[in-house]
Design an enzyme around this catalytic site. Sequence first.
Site, PDB file in Angstrom:
ATOM      1  N   GLU A 147      -3.056  -4.978  -3.034  1.00  0.00           N
ATOM      2  CA  GLU A 147      -3.528  -6.334  -4.309  1.00  0.00           C
ATOM      3  C   GLU A 147      -3.338  -4.864  -4.887  1.00  0.00           C
ATOM      4  OE1 GLU A 147      -5.274  -6.120   0.023  1.00  0.00           O
ATOM      5  OE2 GLU A 147      -5.056  -4.657  -1.264  1.00  0.00           O
ATOM      6  N   CYS A 192      -4.497   0.625  -2.664  1.00  0.00           N
ATOM      7  CA  CYS A 192      -3.942  -0.532  -1.530  1.00  0.00           C
ATOM      8  C   CYS A 192      -2.912  -1.810  -2.795  1.00  0.00           C
ATOM      9  CB  CYS A 192      -4.893  -1.362  -2.173  1.00  0.00           C
ATOM     10  SG  CYS A 192      -6.233  -0.343  -1.001  1.00  0.00           S
ATOM     11  N   CYS A 203      -9.876  -4.465   0.183  1.00  0.00           N
ATOM     12  CA  CYS A 203     -10.986  -3.705   0.501  1.00  0.00           C
ATOM     13  C   CYS A 203     -12.128  -4.152  -0.764  1.00  0.00           C
ATOM     14  CB  CYS A 203     -10.668  -2.536   0.442  1.00  0.00           C
ATOM     15  SG  CYS A 203      -9.796  -1.898  -1.203  1.00  0.00           S
ATOM     16  N   CYS A 226     -10.265  -3.476  -4.172  1.00  0.00           N
ATOM     17  CA  CYS A 226      -9.884  -4.346  -4.626  1.00  0.00           C
ATOM     18  C   CYS A 226     -10.298  -5.260  -5.818  1.00  0.00           C
ATOM     19  CB  CYS A 226      -8.533  -4.502  -3.358  1.00  0.00           C
ATOM     20  SG  CYS A 226      -7.193  -3.349  -3.161  1.00  0.00           S
ATOM     21  N   ASN A 284       0.441  -1.032   0.156  1.00  0.00           N
ATOM     22  CA  ASN A 284      -0.138  -0.025  -0.192  1.00  0.00           C
ATOM     23  C   ASN A 284       0.870   1.190  -0.025  1.00  0.00           C
ATOM     24  OD1 ASN A 284       0.238  -0.683   2.894  1.00  0.00           O
ATOM     25  ND2 ASN A 284      -1.132   0.533   3.937  1.00  0.00           N
TER      26      ASN A 284
END
Length: 125
Positions: A55, A53, A85, A88, A42
């Site tokens: 991911e 983020c 989240c 993502c 992140n």
Amino acid sequence: MNDKELYRIAKEAMKDAYAPFSKYPVGAALLGKSGKVYTGVNVENSTYGATICAERTACVKAISEGEREFVKIAIAIKKGEGTPCGICRQFLFEFAPDLKVITGEDEDHLHSTALRKLLPGGFKL
């Protein structure tokens, strides 16, 4: 690559996270169908909305290198367990609706969940 190995890579990547505001570093390791692993962290920003983020960082790196199919992703946070989240989840769903999502407090306490289960009703245009 097994889940523990992928989680270890995510945990190692977490050390490079830039999280001065939340103090919540996250690392991700995304396994492409090719066998290559793409890491992400992140990266926060003082405007908050510009934060990205771990991911999505991993996925963007993979896409920018030509990878389009993914098998699984491991996510590591400093303390506890976290899942992607909503943004993502949808971002990953675009490329890999059957992605295996690996999370856990540490490599000896891992859980895996199908992305489809985390994002019921995910869509592609």
